[in-house]
Design a protein around this motif. Structure first.
Motif, PDB file in Angstrom:
ATOM      1  N   GLU A 148       0.836  -1.210   0.000  1.00  0.00           N
ATOM      2  CA  GLU A 148       0.000   0.000   0.000  1.00  0.00           C
ATOM      3  C   GLU A 148       0.867   1.254   0.000  1.00  0.00           C
ATOM      4  O   GLU A 148       0.560   2.237  -0.687  1.00  0.00           O
ATOM      5  CB  GLU A 148      -0.919   0.009   1.241  1.00  0.00           C
ATOM      6  N   ILE A 149       1.959   1.222   0.759  1.00  0.00           N
ATOM      7  CA  ILE A 149       2.834   2.395   0.840  1.00  0.00           C
ATOM      8  C   ILE A 149       3.471   2.676  -0.531  1.00  0.00           C
ATOM      9  O   ILE A 149       3.541   3.825  -0.980  1.00  0.00           O
ATOM     10  CB  ILE A 149       3.910   2.192   1.937  1.00  0.00           C
ATOM     11  N   ALA A 150       3.890   1.614  -1.221  1.00  0.00           N
ATOM     12  CA  ALA A 150       4.476   1.791  -2.561  1.00  0.00           C
ATOM     13  C   ALA A 150       3.448   2.394  -3.514  1.00  0.00           C
ATOM     14  O   ALA A 150       3.758   3.299  -4.307  1.00  0.00           O
ATOM     15  CB  ALA A 150       4.982   0.455  -3.093  1.00  0.00           C
ATOM     16  N   ALA A 151       2.210   1.921  -3.429  1.00  0.00           N
ATOM     17  CA  ALA A 151       1.146   2.425  -4.301  1.00  0.00           C
ATOM     18  C   ALA A 151       0.827   3.886  -3.988  1.00  0.00           C
ATOM     19  O   ALA A 151       0.590   4.703  -4.893  1.00  0.00           O
ATOM     20  CB  ALA A 151      -0.110   1.555  -4.159  1.00  0.00           C
ATOM     21  N   ILE A 152       0.848   4.226  -2.707  1.00  0.00           N
ATOM     22  CA  ILE A 152       0.597   5.611  -2.289  1.00  0.00           C
ATOM     23  C   ILE A 152       1.695   6.530  -2.822  1.00  0.00           C
ATOM     24  O   ILE A 152       1.437   7.641  -3.291  1.00  0.00           O
ATOM     25  CB  ILE A 152       0.487   5.690  -0.744  1.00  0.00           C
ATOM     26  N   ALA A 153       2.936   6.050  -2.785  1.00  0.00           N
ATOM     27  CA  ALA A 153       4.063   6.846  -3.291  1.00  0.00           C
ATOM     28  C   ALA A 153       3.900   7.116  -4.792  1.00  0.00           C
ATOM     29  O   ALA A 153       4.102   8.243  -5.261  1.00  0.00           O
ATOM     30  CB  ALA A 153       5.386   6.131  -3.013  1.00  0.00           C
ATOM     31  N   ASP A 154       3.533   6.061  -5.532  1.00  0.00           N
ATOM     32  CA  ASP A 154       3.346   6.228  -6.983  1.00  0.00           C
ATOM     33  C   ASP A 154       2.223   7.219  -7.277  1.00  0.00           C
ATOM     34  O   ASP A 154       2.346   8.090  -8.136  1.00  0.00           O
ATOM     35  CB  ASP A 154       3.013   4.871  -7.630  1.00  0.00           C
ATOM     36  N   ALA A 155       1.113   7.059  -6.558  1.00  0.00           N
ATOM     37  CA  ALA A 155      -0.034   7.951  -6.778  1.00  0.00           C
ATOM     38  C   ALA A 155       0.322   9.389  -6.412  1.00  0.00           C
ATOM     39  O   ALA A 155      -0.109  10.339  -7.083  1.00  0.00           O
ATOM     40  CB  ALA A 155      -1.235   7.467  -5.953  1.00  0.00           C
ATOM     41  N   ALA A 156       1.125   9.541  -5.360  1.00  0.00           N
ATOM     42  CA  ALA A 156       1.514  10.890  -4.932  1.00  0.00           C
ATOM     43  C   ALA A 156       2.399  11.556  -5.982  1.00  0.00           C
ATOM     44  O   ALA A 156       2.280  12.753  -6.234  1.00  0.00           O
ATOM     45  CB  ALA A 156       2.236  10.813  -3.585  1.00  0.00           C
ATOM     46  N   ALA A 157       3.279  10.769  -6.605  1.00  0.00           N
ATOM     47  CA  ALA A 157       4.124  11.333  -7.668  1.00  0.00           C
ATOM     48  C   ALA A 157       3.248  11.760  -8.849  1.00  0.00           C
ATOM     49  O   ALA A 157       3.431  12.845  -9.417  1.00  0.00           O
ATOM     50  CB  ALA A 157       5.173  10.311  -8.111  1.00  0.00           C
ATOM     51  N   GLU A 158       2.275  10.901  -9.204  1.00  0.00           N
ATOM     52  CA  GLU A 158       1.334  11.242 -10.288  1.00  0.00           C
ATOM     53  C   GLU A 158       0.584  12.536  -9.967  1.00  0.00           C
ATOM     54  O   GLU A 158       0.306  13.351 -10.853  1.00  0.00           O
ATOM     55  CB  GLU A 158       0.311  10.114 -10.488  1.00  0.00           C
ATOM     56  N   ALA A 159       0.291  12.699  -8.689  1.00  0.00           N
ATOM     57  CA  ALA A 159      -0.508  13.860  -8.277  1.00  0.00           C
ATOM     58  C   ALA A 159       0.268  15.172  -8.394  1.00  0.00           C
ATOM     59  O   ALA A 159      -0.312  16.253  -8.270  1.00  0.00           O
ATOM     60  CB  ALA A 159      -0.997  13.665  -6.833  1.00  0.00           C
ATOM     61  N   THR A 160       1.591  15.098  -8.637  1.00  0.00           N
ATOM     62  CA  THR A 160       2.337  16.353  -8.840  1.00  0.00           C
ATOM     63  C   THR A 160       2.135  16.896 -10.254  1.00  0.00           C
ATOM     64  O   THR A 160       2.486  18.044 -10.522  1.00  0.00           O
ATOM     65  CB  THR A 160       3.863  16.182  -8.595  1.00  0.00           C
ATOM     66  N   ILE A 161       1.576  16.065 -11.157  1.00  0.00           N
ATOM     67  CA  ILE A 161       1.431  16.506 -12.558  1.00  0.00           C
ATOM     68  C   ILE A 161       0.619  17.799 -12.680  1.00  0.00           C
ATOM     69  O   ILE A 161       1.071  18.751 -13.317  1.00  0.00           O
ATOM     70  CB  ILE A 161       0.834  15.370 -13.426  1.00  0.00           C
ATOM     71  N   PRO A 162      -0.561  17.885 -12.059  1.00  0.00           N
ATOM     72  CA  PRO A 162      -1.323  19.136 -12.213  1.00  0.00           C
ATOM     73  C   PRO A 162      -0.854  20.279 -11.310  1.00  0.00           C
ATOM     74  O   PRO A 162      -1.394  21.389 -11.401  1.00  0.00           O
ATOM     75  CB  PRO A 162      -2.755  18.712 -11.836  1.00  0.00           C
ATOM     76  N   MET A 163       0.122  20.025 -10.457  1.00  0.00           N
ATOM     77  CA  MET A 163       0.562  21.084  -9.537  1.00  0.00           C
ATOM     78  C   MET A 163       1.403  22.129 -10.266  1.00  0.00           C
ATOM     79  O   MET A 163       2.037  21.856 -11.274  1.00  0.00           O
ATOM     80  CB  MET A 163       1.414  20.490  -8.401  1.00  0.00           C
ATOM     81  N   LYS A 164       1.416  23.316  -9.673  1.00  0.00           N
ATOM     82  CA  LYS A 164       2.251  24.395 -10.198  1.00  0.00           C
ATOM     83  C   LYS A 164       3.483  24.528  -9.301  1.00  0.00           C
ATOM     84  O   LYS A 164       3.363  24.589  -8.081  1.00  0.00           O
ATOM     85  CB  LYS A 164       1.456  25.699 -10.200  1.00  0.00           C
ATOM     86  N   ALA A 165       4.654  24.536  -9.920  1.00  0.00           N
ATOM     87  CA  ALA A 165       5.891  24.600  -9.145  1.00  0.00           C
ATOM     88  C   ALA A 165       6.080  25.978  -8.529  1.00  0.00           C
ATOM     89  O   ALA A 165       5.858  27.001  -9.182  1.00  0.00           O
ATOM     90  CB  ALA A 165       7.077  24.258 -10.023  1.00  0.00           C
ATOM     91  N   ILE A 166       6.477  25.981  -7.264  1.00  0.00           N
ATOM     92  CA  ILE A 166       6.714  27.247  -6.567  1.00  0.00           C
ATOM     93  C   ILE A 166       8.169  27.328  -6.111  1.00  0.00           C
ATOM     94  O   ILE A 166       8.735  28.389  -5.959  1.00  0.00           O
ATOM     95  CB  ILE A 166       5.744  27.372  -5.362  1.00  0.00           C
ATOM     96  N   ARG A 167       8.786  26.142  -5.927  1.00  0.00           N
ATOM     97  CA  ARG A 167      10.175  26.105  -5.513  1.00  0.00           C
ATOM     98  C   ARG A 167      11.021  25.485  -6.622  1.00  0.00           C
ATOM     99  O   ARG A 167      10.532  24.741  -7.449  1.00  0.00           O
ATOM    100  CB  ARG A 167      10.347  25.259  -4.243  1.00  0.00           C
ATOM    101  N   GLY A 168      12.317  25.799  -6.591  1.00  0.00           N
ATOM    102  CA  GLY A 168      13.257  25.167  -7.515  1.00  0.00           C
ATOM    103  C   GLY A 168      13.200  25.785  -8.891  1.00  0.00           C
ATOM    104  O   GLY A 168      12.464  26.735  -9.156  1.00  0.00           O
ATOM    105  N   ARG A 169      14.003  25.207  -9.770  1.00  0.00           N
ATOM    106  CA  ARG A 169      14.130  25.730 -11.129  1.00  0.00           C
ATOM    107  C   ARG A 169      12.787  25.758 -11.845  1.00  0.00           C
ATOM    108  O   ARG A 169      12.499  26.651 -12.629  1.00  0.00           O
ATOM    109  CB  ARG A 169      15.115  24.852 -11.922  1.00  0.00           C
ATOM    110  N   ALA A 170      11.955  24.735 -11.560  1.00  0.00           N
ATOM    111  CA  ALA A 170      10.681  24.625 -12.266  1.00  0.00           C
ATOM    112  C   ALA A 170       9.779  25.828 -12.004  1.00  0.00           C
ATOM    113  O   ALA A 170       8.907  26.157 -12.806  1.00  0.00           O
ATOM    114  CB  ALA A 170       9.966  23.334 -11.857  1.00  0.00           C
ATOM    115  N   SER A 171      10.009  26.513 -10.868  1.00  0.00           N
ATOM    116  CA  SER A 171       9.136  27.641 -10.539  1.00  0.00           C
ATOM    117  C   SER A 171       9.315  28.794 -11.525  1.00  0.00           C
ATOM    118  O   SER A 171       8.426  29.621 -11.687  1.00  0.00           O
ATOM    119  CB  SER A 171       9.417  28.128  -9.113  1.00  0.00           C
TER     120      SER A 171
END
Lengths: 202, 129
Positions: A148-171
């Motif tokens: 379950e933890i591995a699946a949660i990690a994968d889903a959490a990474a997927e969930a960054t797709i629609p996010m807008k970067a505020i920190r780092g170069r991507a911002s």
């Protein structure tokens, strides 16, 4: 909670280094989309340096081994992810509990992830590795099992797709960062999966 | 030397060295100066170990101001300062300023014997509001 014996450390390191090596091109491609395109190579260099000294790390007590692996990443990765992953492991080593029950390990992990947030001057929701590490920590608190933890990690990474970067170069890209998965979130999810799959085999 | 030292940290060794050349032309040998750049394998990046060495090289009892280019250079510099530890760490400041202009202005200020606080303030005046 699986008790991690120092003897399994070389296996953990090999699993982590293998998944980074296998996905280095993908991590670089993700980073090229919204960062500076060095994440795959940087992580591979760092984890291969750790792999090369796996036996020496395994000879130490686990807390010391975690600190030493973190320090090796700091000195070899060559990008911001070195201090970030290094801080995670060094803090985890520093806070590693004497008795490794789930609650104590989860608390140590929370301190380690908080230290990463402080190092990166960031927080959850800003399209970074924290967006994977905090959900993983929460899953541990909730007593989720390893798959379950591995699946949660994968889903959490997927969930960054629609996010807008505020920190780092991507911002620098602002809204244009939306629609791409964060490379650090992806590498965090890969490492979480490598670790839990290795522990699951113990 | 009692003047504040300047350390230049860029992802590119060419940018770091070129910036250092410009600083040298402005202030000669009046200011302890060191630069580093690249990931140690000839690629772009910054290295915590190299930053620590540069701080050693430019060390002054008056302190050291670090100029960085992009995010990773800042994070790695913060890590380097932390690893150097006290008593020196509190006399090392990472400037929020454009790397070339910041280095030249900070070094010019430092060459006149200004305090670390004043050197850093001069660099910070260049930062976008």
């Amino acid at each position: 909670m699986t008790n991690v014996a120092p003897a399994s450390l070389p296996t953990l390191i090999a699993a982590a280094a293998d998944t980074i090596a296998a996905h280095a091109d993908e991590l670089t491609a993700l980073d090229q989309a919204i960062g500076d395109g060095d994440h795959g190579l940087n992580m591979k260099r760092g984890f291969e340096a750790v792999r090369a000294e796996a036996d020496a790390f395994a000879a130490k007590p686990l807390p010391e081994a975690l600190k030493a692996v973190g320090m090796k990443l700091v000195m070899t990765v060559g990008g911001a992810s070195g201090p970030l992953y290094g801080t995670l492991l060094m803090t985890l080593g520093k806070e590693w509990p004497a008795t490794q029950d789930r609650v104590s390990v989860a608390e140590a992990l929370r301190k380690a992830v908080d230290a990463v947030a402080a190092r990166g001057k960031s927080q959850a929701g800003q399209k970074t590795m924290l967006d994977v590490l905090y959900p993983v920590q929460a899953a541990l608190v909730e007593g989720k099992n390893l798959p379950e933890i591995a699946a949660i990690a994968d889903a959490a990474a997927e969930a960054t797709i629609p996010m807008k970067a505020i920190r780092g170069r991507a911002s620098f890209l602002g809204d244009r960062s939306i629609g791409h998965m964060d490379a650090g979130a992806r590498s965090s999810a890969l490492l979480v999966r490598a670790v839990v799959e290795t522990l699951g085999d113990v | 030397m009692s003047n504040v030292g300047i350390v230049i940290v860029s992802h590119s060794p060419l940018v770091a060295e070129g910036t250092a050349d410009m600083v040298r032309q402005m202030v000669g040998d009046e200011v302890p100066l060191a630069w580093c750049g690249g990931n140690g394998e000839g690629g772009l990046g910054t290295s915590v170990g190299a930053i620590m060495e540069a701080i050693d090289k430019a060390w002054s009892e008056a302190g050291v101001a670090i100029l960085v280019d992009l995010g990773g250079a800042e994070t790695n510099s913060e890590m380097a300062v932390e690893m150097i530890g006290e008593p020196r760490a509190s006399r090392i400041v990472i400037c929020n300023a454009p790397i070339v202009e910041g280095a030249v202005m900070a070094a010019t200020e430092a060459s006149g014997g200004a305090s670390l606080q004043d050197v850093v303030a001069t660099a910070h005046e260049l930062a976008p509001a």
